[in-house]
Each structure stands twice: as C-alpha cells, then as structure tokens.
Design a protein around this motif. Structure first.
Motif, PDB file in Angstrom:
ATOM      1  N   THR A 151       0.818  -1.219   0.000  1.00 48.65           N
ATOM      2  CA  THR A 151       0.000   0.000   0.000  1.00 48.65           C
ATOM      3  C   THR A 151       0.847   1.261   0.000  1.00 48.65           C
ATOM      4  N   ARG A 152       0.371   2.259  -0.751  1.00 46.14           N
ATOM      5  CA  ARG A 152       0.983   3.600  -0.738  1.00 46.14           C
ATOM      6  C   ARG A 152      -0.104   4.628  -0.489  1.00 46.14           C
ATOM      7  N   VAL A 153       0.154   5.537   0.447  1.00 51.13           N
ATOM      8  CA  VAL A 153      -0.758   6.650   0.703  1.00 51.13           C
ATOM      9  C   VAL A 153      -0.425   7.768  -0.271  1.00 51.13           C
ATOM     10  N   VAL A 154      -1.352   8.073  -1.178  1.00 51.85           N
ATOM     11  CA  VAL A 154      -1.147   9.144  -2.151  1.00 51.85           C
ATOM     12  C   VAL A 154      -1.460  10.491  -1.507  1.00 51.85           C
ATOM     13  N   ASP A 155      -2.623  10.579  -0.874  1.00 46.39           N
ATOM     14  CA  ASP A 155      -3.005  11.738  -0.071  1.00 46.39           C
ATOM     15  C   ASP A 155      -4.081  11.261   0.900  1.00 46.39           C
ATOM     16  N   ARG A 156      -4.721  12.163   1.620  1.00 45.14           N
ATOM     17  CA  ARG A 156      -5.651  11.750   2.672  1.00 45.14           C
ATOM     18  C   ARG A 156      -6.941  11.126   2.133  1.00 45.14           C
ATOM     19  N   GLN A 157      -7.162  11.229   0.852  1.00 51.21           N
ATOM     20  CA  GLN A 157      -8.363  10.629   0.261  1.00 51.21           C
ATOM     21  C   GLN A 157      -8.045   9.524  -0.747  1.00 51.21           C
ATOM     22  N   THR A 158      -6.761   9.175  -0.874  1.00 56.14           N
ATOM     23  CA  THR A 158      -6.391   8.277  -1.966  1.00 56.14           C
ATOM     24  C   THR A 158      -5.328   7.277  -1.541  1.00 56.14           C
ATOM     25  N   LEU A 159      -5.555   6.021  -1.895  1.00 54.69           N
ATOM     26  CA  LEU A 159      -4.589   4.951  -1.680  1.00 54.69           C
ATOM     27  C   LEU A 159      -4.322   4.231  -2.992  1.00 54.69           C
ATOM     28  N   GLU A 160      -3.154   3.631  -3.066  1.00 54.51           N
ATOM     29  CA  GLU A 160      -2.787   2.770  -4.192  1.00 54.51           C
ATOM     30  C   GLU A 160      -2.316   1.438  -3.613  1.00 54.51           C
ATOM     31  N   ILE A 161      -2.827   0.320  -4.154  1.00 53.00           N
ATOM     32  CA  ILE A 161      -2.447  -0.975  -3.599  1.00 53.00           C
ATOM     33  C   ILE A 161      -2.159  -1.993  -4.703  1.00 53.00           C
ATOM     34  N   GLU A 162      -1.294  -2.952  -4.352  1.00 53.34           N
ATOM     35  CA  GLU A 162      -1.088  -4.176  -5.120  1.00 53.34           C
ATOM     36  C   GLU A 162      -1.420  -5.337  -4.181  1.00 53.34           C
ATOM     37  N   ILE A 163      -1.922  -6.443  -4.732  1.00 53.61           N
ATOM     38  CA  ILE A 163      -2.589  -7.438  -3.895  1.00 53.61           C
ATOM     39  C   ILE A 163      -2.074  -8.850  -4.152  1.00 53.61           C
ATOM     40  N   TRP A 164      -1.908  -9.578  -3.050  1.00 58.53           N
ATOM     41  CA  TRP A 164      -1.713 -11.033  -3.099  1.00 58.53           C
ATOM     42  C   TRP A 164      -2.788 -11.658  -2.221  1.00 58.53           C
ATOM     43  N   GLU A 165      -3.622 -12.539  -2.817  1.00 58.43           N
ATOM     44  CA  GLU A 165      -4.724 -13.138  -2.083  1.00 58.43           C
ATOM     45  C   GLU A 165      -4.447 -14.595  -1.767  1.00 58.43           C
ATOM     46  N   ARG A 166      -4.760 -15.007  -0.555  1.00 63.15           N
ATOM     47  CA  ARG A 166      -4.682 -16.425  -0.220  1.00 63.15           C
ATOM     48  C   ARG A 166      -5.708 -17.164  -1.071  1.00 63.15           C
ATOM     49  N   GLY A 167      -5.272 -18.275  -1.627  1.00 64.37           N
ATOM     50  CA  GLY A 167      -6.173 -19.072  -2.458  1.00 64.37           C
ATOM     51  C   GLY A 167      -6.265 -18.634  -3.893  1.00 64.37           C
ATOM     52  N   ALA A 168      -5.736 -17.454  -4.216  1.00 63.49           N
ATOM     53  CA  ALA A 168      -5.846 -16.949  -5.591  1.00 63.49           C
ATOM     54  C   ALA A 168      -4.519 -16.437  -6.135  1.00 63.49           C
ATOM     55  N   GLY A 169      -3.634 -15.916  -5.262  1.00 64.77           N
ATOM     56  CA  GLY A 169      -2.362 -15.390  -5.725  1.00 64.77           C
ATOM     57  C   GLY A 169      -2.457 -13.925  -6.120  1.00 64.77           C
ATOM     58  N   TYR A 170      -1.635 -13.516  -7.093  1.00 61.62           N
ATOM     59  CA  TYR A 170      -1.620 -12.125  -7.523  1.00 61.62           C
ATOM     60  C   TYR A 170      -2.961 -11.779  -8.156  1.00 61.62           C
ATOM     61  N   THR A 171      -3.551 -10.667  -7.710  1.00 60.39           N
ATOM     62  CA  THR A 171      -4.903 -10.287  -8.110  1.00 60.39           C
ATOM     63  C   THR A 171      -4.920  -8.824  -8.520  1.00 60.39           C
ATOM     64  N   LEU A 172      -5.614  -8.524  -9.609  1.00 51.15           N
ATOM     65  CA  LEU A 172      -5.641  -7.162 -10.135  1.00 51.15           C
ATOM     66  C   LEU A 172      -6.536  -6.226  -9.334  1.00 51.15           C
ATOM     67  N   ALA A 173      -7.496  -6.778  -8.614  1.00 50.44           N
ATOM     68  CA  ALA A 173      -8.374  -5.953  -7.788  1.00 50.44           C
ATOM     69  C   ALA A 173      -9.012  -6.821  -6.719  1.00 50.44           C
ATOM     70  N   SER A 174      -9.327  -6.203  -5.585  1.00 50.97           N
ATOM     71  CA  SER A 174      -9.992  -6.909  -4.498  1.00 50.97           C
ATOM     72  C   SER A 174     -10.736  -5.908  -3.639  1.00 50.97           C
ATOM     73  N   GLY A 175     -12.018  -6.166  -3.414  1.00 52.17           N
ATOM     74  CA  GLY A 175     -12.822  -5.272  -2.605  1.00 52.17           C
ATOM     75  C   GLY A 175     -12.453  -5.318  -1.137  1.00 52.17           C
ATOM     76  N   SER A 176     -12.324  -6.523  -0.588  1.00 54.13           N
ATOM     77  CA  SER A 176     -11.988  -6.615   0.832  1.00 54.13           C
ATOM     78  C   SER A 176     -10.573  -6.101   1.099  1.00 54.13           C
ATOM     79  N   SER A 177      -9.662  -6.303   0.145  1.00 55.55           N
ATOM     80  CA  SER A 177      -8.306  -5.755   0.294  1.00 55.55           C
ATOM     81  C   SER A 177      -8.321  -4.230   0.306  1.00 55.55           C
ATOM     82  N   SER A 178      -9.161  -3.634  -0.527  1.00 56.25           N
ATOM     83  CA  SER A 178      -9.290  -2.178  -0.538  1.00 56.25           C
ATOM     84  C   SER A 178      -9.784  -1.674   0.811  1.00 56.25           C
ATOM     85  N   CYS A 179     -10.768  -2.377   1.368  1.00 55.77           N
ATOM     86  CA  CYS A 179     -11.290  -1.991   2.685  1.00 55.77           C
ATOM     87  C   CYS A 179     -10.224  -2.144   3.761  1.00 55.77           C
ATOM     88  N   ALA A 180      -9.463  -3.238   3.703  1.00 56.31           N
ATOM     89  CA  ALA A 180      -8.416  -3.474   4.705  1.00 56.31           C
ATOM     90  C   ALA A 180      -7.371  -2.365   4.675  1.00 56.31           C
TER      91      ALA A 180
END
Length: 286
Positions: free
Chosen positions: A197-226
C-alpha cells in the motif's frame, strides 16, 4: 448446466446457480472449472443463491478449491446476478454468507445495476481475531521480519484476514514476492491476504494485492477496505477513501460504528452452458 461470468475491475467470477447447475463443487472440480487453459477461467466461483426462508445464501470459492469467508468484489458480482436473474427487483437486497454466517446489505446505485455498494460489516484489529501470532493486542505499524523481507505491517479482519504493508514499493513484483512470504508465514495460522500500500493523499490509496487461495490479483474489494481501515487507524487517511488498483478504482467509507462500505462497478461478461466435453473433463479423477 448454465453459468454466467462477471467482471469487477478485472477480478472475474463465475456465478453457478444451484437452480440451473447441479455440479458437486469439490476442490478438484473447482480447480478444473477455474483453470484458464482447460476450464472456464476465473478468479473464483460464486455458488448461489441457496434459497432458505427468503435468504439468498452464497458460498464463495477460491480458484485453488478452498472456500473463503468474504469477498467484496464477489459480493458485488453476486448482487448484480440477483438483479439480472430476477431474484431481486428493489434497490436493495441482503446476501447471506453461508461460511461466515453473516448477512450483508447491498444497494444498487447505477441505472444499469453496474454500480453496487456492499456493507462489508464490522472489522476487528485484535491480533487473536486476525489471527496473527504476535504477543501484541493489535498489529498497527509494527516492524517485522518475514523471511528475507523487512517490512512494517498492520493487520485487520473484516470477515477474512488481511495484512497491510506500507513501506515497500507498490509494484506487481513486490506483491508477487512479499505477498506469498506473508501469506504462508507461520505468523498467520489461517494464512492472510496481503496489500502492498501507498498513501497518495488523505483521500487516496494505491495498492497491489496477493490473495490467499488466488495469488496475484488485479483488484480486491476486501483488500481495498483493509488498506483503508488500517491507514485510517494510523491517522494517514480520512474516513472516505478512493483505492486505486491495477484493475480499477473503488470507494471505501468507514463509519463510526466500526463498519465499512465498499462501492464499485460490475460488468457482465457472458452467459453460456457447460459443454459435454467439459462435463467429462470435470468428471476426471472423481
């Protein structure tokens, strides 16, 4: 046997409705269906609705055959299917997560049902409930060594476990190297989803994701929330955040009652029937 494929920010799921698909979804069959060379190709399977006393029951499967508790993208996709299939005609609905024994509220915000909001529910930062095996009540901004990787981690569980890393380059390569090291670490007895995760500003985040059971993932809703929850707890972002991922963008809102809402688009890809050849392939080794 029918199926429908949907896409939520390049995170694709197959919806198998028990009313029109009577497959026995054991791990081997799930892996074959999700295989992108020999099967239908998918980041997972949404099996439902299982109708019981007015409830729309849902089971969520990873492409490796394991069942998972919750998926933000999967819930939005399933909500879209409920409208498309005529189960739901109102502007809101509820989905019952069978593995988690939890009810989830969804709202249809787009004119074409393409923008859907999911109430992801309560979250916890307690280490014992992640679970993470550290002698700390919570893990927020904690320095740790995992294999060859020195990093700063924050952990949260919002129906499934997450580990957010803030001090490494937000790249696919980082997700593919640090992600599996954290996911399979002995610190996480139930494994963990990882967000670089990278904090861009107080309203914006940028993330890259690795999911258990799936591996590298281009997007994830629960990961965004986390990522939004932990960064908010650290005082780095506000309660409303836009999260950017390689597959696209979602909105996350954190309320005072320790709840979180996820908003993002869903697109239908295609609907089809399983061929007899594929049915025979799925029956192999059974």
């Amino acid at each position: 046997m029918e199926f429908i494929k949907y896409d939520a920010l390049e995170n694709d799921y197959l919806v198998l409705d028990p009313a029109s698909c009577d497959l026995t979804l054991d791990p081997a069959v799930i892996r074959r269906i999700c295989d992108r060379r020999h099967g239908l190709g998918s980041d997972g399977i949404l099996y439902g609705p299982h109708l019981d006393d007015g409830q729309y029951g849902l089971r969520i499967f990873n492409p490796d055959g394991t069942e998972c508790e919750k998926s933000g993208n999967g819930l939005r996709i399933f909500a879209r299917y409920l409208r498309d299939a005529g189960y739901v005609t109102a502007g809101t609905a509820q989905v019952y997560l069978m593995m988690s024994d939890a009810m989830v509220d969804v709202a249809y915000l787009g004119d074409q049902d393409d923008l859907i909001q999911v109430a992801m529910g309560q979250y916890t930062l307690r280490s014992s409930e992640i679970p993470v095996l550290l002698e700390l009540p919570v893990v927020l901004g904690v320095k740790m060594q995992v294999g060859q990787h020195s990093l700063t981690a924050s952990c949260v569980n919002l129906g499934n476990p997450h580990c957010v890393v803030l001090d490494l380059p937000v790249t696919e390569n980082t997700a593919r190297t640090v992600g599996p090291a954290l996911c399979e670490s002995d610190l996480f007895p139930e494994r963990v989803n990882v967000q670089i995760t990278r904090v861009v500003d107080r309203q914006t985040l940028e993330i890259e994701i690795w999911e258990r059971g799936a591996g590298y993932t281009l997007a994830s809703g629960s990961s965004s929330c986390a990522a939004a929850i932990t960064c908010h707890q650290l005082g780095l972002v506000d309660a409303e955040v836009t999260v950017h991922m390689p597959g696209g963008t979602v909105g996350v809102q954190i309320d005072k009652a320790s709840g979180v809402h996820l908003t993002g688009p869903v697109k239908a890809v295609f609907a089809a029937n399983l061929s007899q050849d594929l049915n025979s392939y799925l029956a192999k080794d059974k």
